[in-house]
Write a protein that holds these residues in place. Structure first.
Motif, PDB file in Angstrom:
ATOM      1  N   LEU A  31       0.821  -1.211   0.000  1.00 48.81           N
ATOM      2  CA  LEU A  31       0.000   0.000   0.000  1.00 48.81           C
ATOM      3  C   LEU A  31       0.851   1.255   0.000  1.00 48.81           C
ATOM      4  O   LEU A  31       1.864   1.333   0.695  1.00 48.81           O
ATOM      5  CB  LEU A  31      -0.901   0.011   1.244  1.00 48.81           C
ATOM      6  CG  LEU A  31      -1.827   1.220   1.423  1.00 48.81           C
ATOM      7  CD1 LEU A  31      -2.908   1.233   0.351  1.00 48.81           C
ATOM      8  CD2 LEU A  31      -2.460   1.202   2.817  1.00 48.81           C
ATOM      9  N   GLU A  32       0.411   2.249  -0.778  1.00 48.94           N
ATOM     10  CA  GLU A  32       0.958   3.600  -0.730  1.00 48.94           C
ATOM     11  C   GLU A  32      -0.209   4.583  -0.697  1.00 48.94           C
ATOM     12  O   GLU A  32      -1.230   4.384  -1.382  1.00 48.94           O
ATOM     13  CB  GLU A  32       1.830   3.890  -1.950  1.00 48.94           C
ATOM     14  CG  GLU A  32       3.227   3.290  -1.895  1.00 48.94           C
ATOM     15  CD  GLU A  32       4.158   4.061  -0.974  1.00 48.94           C
ATOM     16  OE1 GLU A  32       4.006   5.291  -0.861  1.00 48.94           O
ATOM     17  OE2 GLU A  32       5.040   3.434  -0.369  1.00 48.94           O
ATOM     18  N   ILE A  33      -0.063   5.645   0.099  1.00 47.19           N
ATOM     19  CA  ILE A  33      -1.067   6.692   0.211  1.00 47.19           C
ATOM     20  C   ILE A  33      -0.409   8.015  -0.167  1.00 47.19           C
ATOM     21  O   ILE A  33       0.724   8.293   0.236  1.00 47.19           O
ATOM     22  CB  ILE A  33      -1.630   6.791   1.646  1.00 47.19           C
ATOM     23  CG1 ILE A  33      -2.325   5.485   2.051  1.00 47.19           C
ATOM     24  CG2 ILE A  33      -2.591   7.968   1.778  1.00 47.19           C
ATOM     25  CD1 ILE A  33      -3.639   5.215   1.372  1.00 47.19           C
ATOM     26  N   SER A  34      -1.114   8.849  -0.939  1.00 46.54           N
ATOM     27  CA  SER A  34      -0.573  10.149  -1.320  1.00 46.54           C
ATOM     28  C   SER A  34      -0.364  11.019  -0.091  1.00 46.54           C
ATOM     29  O   SER A  34      -0.920  10.766   0.982  1.00 46.54           O
ATOM     30  CB  SER A  34      -1.524  10.849  -2.304  1.00 46.54           C
ATOM     31  OG  SER A  34      -2.783  11.069  -1.700  1.00 46.54           O
ATOM     32  N   ALA A  35       0.434  12.070  -0.251  1.00 45.89           N
ATOM     33  CA  ALA A  35       0.800  12.924   0.883  1.00 45.89           C
ATOM     34  C   ALA A  35      -0.402  13.546   1.563  1.00 45.89           C
ATOM     35  O   ALA A  35      -0.387  13.792   2.777  1.00 45.89           O
ATOM     36  CB  ALA A  35       1.772  14.007   0.420  1.00 45.89           C
ATOM     37  N   ALA A  42      -2.229   0.218  -4.530  1.00 43.59           N
ATOM     38  CA  ALA A  42      -2.009  -1.043  -3.837  1.00 43.59           C
ATOM     39  C   ALA A  42      -1.605  -2.109  -4.842  1.00 43.59           C
ATOM     40  O   ALA A  42      -1.918  -2.014  -6.037  1.00 43.59           O
ATOM     41  CB  ALA A  42      -3.271  -1.482  -3.080  1.00 43.59           C
ATOM     42  N   VAL A  43      -0.904  -3.120  -4.364  1.00 41.95           N
ATOM     43  CA  VAL A  43      -0.615  -4.296  -5.184  1.00 41.95           C
ATOM     44  C   VAL A  43      -1.203  -5.517  -4.491  1.00 41.95           C
ATOM     45  O   VAL A  43      -1.313  -5.574  -3.262  1.00 41.95           O
ATOM     46  CB  VAL A  43       0.893  -4.498  -5.422  1.00 41.95           C
ATOM     47  CG1 VAL A  43       1.462  -3.388  -6.285  1.00 41.95           C
ATOM     48  CG2 VAL A  43       1.667  -4.611  -4.116  1.00 41.95           C
ATOM     49  N   GLY A  44      -1.597  -6.490  -5.317  1.00 38.13           N
ATOM     50  CA  GLY A  44      -2.166  -7.722  -4.797  1.00 38.13           C
ATOM     51  C   GLY A  44      -1.314  -8.919  -5.150  1.00 38.13           C
ATOM     52  O   GLY A  44      -0.520  -8.887  -6.100  1.00 38.13           O
ATOM     53  N   ASP A  45      -1.504 -10.002  -4.409  1.00 37.40           N
ATOM     54  CA  ASP A  45      -0.687 -11.203  -4.552  1.00 37.40           C
ATOM     55  C   ASP A  45      -0.725 -11.798  -5.954  1.00 37.40           C
ATOM     56  O   ASP A  45       0.200 -12.491  -6.363  1.00 37.40           O
ATOM     57  CB  ASP A  45      -1.148 -12.277  -3.563  1.00 37.40           C
ATOM     58  CG  ASP A  45      -1.002 -11.838  -2.108  1.00 37.40           C
ATOM     59  OD1 ASP A  45      -0.246 -10.891  -1.864  1.00 37.40           O
ATOM     60  OD2 ASP A  45      -1.652 -12.444  -1.243  1.00 37.40           O
ATOM     61  N   GLY A 183       4.821  -5.433   6.243  1.00 35.51           N
ATOM     62  CA  GLY A 183       4.746  -4.132   5.600  1.00 35.51           C
ATOM     63  C   GLY A 183       5.661  -3.136   6.277  1.00 35.51           C
ATOM     64  O   GLY A 183       5.957  -3.265   7.471  1.00 35.51           O
ATOM     65  N   ALA A 184       6.108  -2.131   5.520  1.00 33.33           N
ATOM     66  CA  ALA A 184       7.010  -1.128   6.093  1.00 33.33           C
ATOM     67  C   ALA A 184       6.860   0.187   5.343  1.00 33.33           C
ATOM     68  O   ALA A 184       6.424   0.226   4.189  1.00 33.33           O
ATOM     69  CB  ALA A 184       8.466  -1.604   6.021  1.00 33.33           C
ATOM     70  N   ASP A 185       7.251   1.254   6.023  1.00 29.09           N
ATOM     71  CA  ASP A 185       7.261   2.572   5.392  1.00 29.09           C
ATOM     72  C   ASP A 185       8.193   3.475   6.186  1.00 29.09           C
ATOM     73  O   ASP A 185       8.452   3.232   7.376  1.00 29.09           O
ATOM     74  CB  ASP A 185       5.857   3.179   5.346  1.00 29.09           C
ATOM     75  CG  ASP A 185       5.699   4.248   4.261  1.00 29.09           C
ATOM     76  OD1 ASP A 185       6.673   4.484   3.513  1.00 29.09           O
ATOM     77  OD2 ASP A 185       4.608   4.830   4.146  1.00 29.09           O
ATOM     78  N   VAL A 186       8.706   4.494   5.520  1.00 29.29           N
ATOM     79  CA  VAL A 186       9.440   5.567   6.200  1.00 29.29           C
ATOM     80  C   VAL A 186       8.484   6.753   6.260  1.00 29.29           C
ATOM     81  O   VAL A 186       8.000   7.234   5.231  1.00 29.29           O
ATOM     82  CB  VAL A 186      10.729   5.934   5.458  1.00 29.29           C
ATOM     83  CG1 VAL A 186      11.400   7.126   6.125  1.00 29.29           C
ATOM     84  CG2 VAL A 186      11.677   4.742   5.427  1.00 29.29           C
ATOM     85  N   GLY A 187       8.188   7.207   7.469  1.00 34.89           N
ATOM     86  CA  GLY A 187       7.215   8.272   7.643  1.00 34.89           C
ATOM     87  C   GLY A 187       7.769   9.640   7.333  1.00 34.89           C
ATOM     88  O   GLY A 187       8.986   9.827   7.172  1.00 34.89           O
ATOM     89  N   PRO A 188       6.906  10.660   7.253  1.00 35.18           N
ATOM     90  CA  PRO A 188       7.357  12.036   7.046  1.00 35.18           C
ATOM     91  C   PRO A 188       8.160  12.574   8.216  1.00 35.18           C
ATOM     92  O   PRO A 188       8.764  13.642   8.111  1.00 35.18           O
ATOM     93  CB  PRO A 188       6.046  12.812   6.868  1.00 35.18           C
ATOM     94  CG  PRO A 188       5.013  11.969   7.523  1.00 35.18           C
ATOM     95  CD  PRO A 188       5.438  10.557   7.324  1.00 35.18           C
ATOM     96  N   GLY A 237      -0.397  -4.436   4.400  1.00 32.06           N
ATOM     97  CA  GLY A 237       0.237  -3.268   3.807  1.00 32.06           C
ATOM     98  C   GLY A 237       0.143  -2.068   4.727  1.00 32.06           C
ATOM     99  O   GLY A 237      -0.853  -1.892   5.435  1.00 32.06           O
ATOM    100  N   LEU A 238       1.186  -1.217   4.719  1.00 32.76           N
ATOM    101  CA  LEU A 238       1.246  -0.056   5.605  1.00 32.76           C
ATOM    102  C   LEU A 238       1.704   1.173   4.838  1.00 32.76           C
ATOM    103  O   LEU A 238       2.685   1.125   4.086  1.00 32.76           O
ATOM    104  CB  LEU A 238       2.230  -0.327   6.752  1.00 32.76           C
ATOM    105  CG  LEU A 238       2.608   0.868   7.638  1.00 32.76           C
ATOM    106  CD1 LEU A 238       1.417   1.323   8.481  1.00 32.76           C
ATOM    107  CD2 LEU A 238       3.792   0.502   8.546  1.00 32.76           C
ATOM    108  N   ALA A 239       1.004   2.282   5.039  1.00 36.03           N
ATOM    109  CA  ALA A 239       1.424   3.585   4.518  1.00 36.03           C
ATOM    110  C   ALA A 239       1.373   4.593   5.656  1.00 36.03           C
ATOM    111  O   ALA A 239       0.411   4.613   6.423  1.00 36.03           O
ATOM    112  CB  ALA A 239       0.530   4.035   3.367  1.00 36.03           C
TER     113      ALA A 239
END
Length: 282
Positions: A31-35, A42-45, A183-188, A237-239
């Protein structure tokens, strides 16, 4: 690594069950979310790329509309790229991590194959069906990835970072309990966020940990949330983004495994921040 700070810092905002009539819709794990929080990718299996628009009322998701589903293409002239798991958007392109074999491919907004990032020899040692589950981008545009399993219960999760064509492993994350990285993300705020899942045998539990991140270390481990069984579905998934109140928002998506007993869920938590609202990524 220092002891874990006490959890419970994240506040539950709400959940939204997302349905779609297409038989291709489901299995969403990246998952990705806009700013501004209004657009999702999103992507699926099963090698699908999904985009949609989010509407919120009083901070909670009330609708997801304009859903578009594309197939992630391979470079070999056929549709379907394999077991797609992680997603990171960089320079307008979708970077997708896969299991079996573990790799990172680049696709455009319609799922067409653009290129492949180099592969580390370490990727060949990953367990079957437990490869590159999570993908993120740091503030310098470097790709970060880690596997679902580390190989042993006492072995930390390795986190690789790509520098040019070379992958290094500057970070590791301790395994705690039966949770696996999904899932992982680097936050703002410049911190590294990790979503983990545990299957108890009859239901799922989720956990999010946060780490301060420097060039060569993750520190300040904090457990932000740990869900109970049946509280949420199979979150994979994480955003991480910042809402209009200046607070960090965790948006997660569940993989329904194309199982009629499960559902595709968008789940959101809020992490209050006292920092100023500017981007703090290194």
């Amino acid at each position: 690594m220092a002891a874990v700070a006490s959890g419970g810092e994240a506040t539950y905002v709400g959940s939204y069950t997302w349905t779609n009539g297409s038989d291709r819709f489901g299995g969403l794990s990246g998952l990705e979310i806009s700013a501004d929080g209004s657009h999702l990718t999103a992507v699926g299996d099963r090698s699908i790329l999904v985009t949609a628009e989010i509407t919120r009322s009083n901070g909670r998701i009330v609708s997801v509309a304009g859903t578009a589903i594309s197939t992630l293409e391979s470079p070999y002239g056929y549709q379907g790229a394999g077991d797609s798991e992680g997603l990171a958007v960089l320079d307008g392109q979708n970077h997708v991590s896969f299991e079996g074999p573990s790799r990172v491919w680049i696709h455009d907004g319609q799922g067409a194959f653009v290129g492949e990032r180099s592969r580390s020899p370490d990727f060949r040692t990953l367990q079957h069906n437990s490869g590159l589950e999570a993908l993120a981008v740091d503030g310098k545009g470097r790709m970060l990835t880690l596997p679902e399993r580390s190989g042993e219960l006492t072995r930390p999760f390795p986190v690789w970072r790509q520098e040019g064509d070379r992958w290094t492993q500057p970070y590791e994350i301790p395994r705690r309990g039966g949770f696996l990285a999904v899932g992982a993300d680097v936050g703002p705020d410049g911190r590294f966020y990790l979503l983990e899942r545990e299957f108890t045998g009859f239901a799922f539990r989720s956990r999010v940990r946060r780490f301060d991140m420097t060039e060569d270390a993750l520190s300040g481990e904090t457990e932000l949330l740990r869900s109970s069984v049946f509280q949420h579905d199979n979150l994979e998934g994480l955003a991480v983004w910042r809402d209009d109140k200046g607070e960090i928002r965790l948006t997660m998506i569940s993989d329904d495994n194309f199982n009629a007993l499960q559902k595709t869920q968008l789940v959101e938590y809020r992490v209050p921040e006292t920092l100023d609202f500017q981007d703090k990524r290194p």
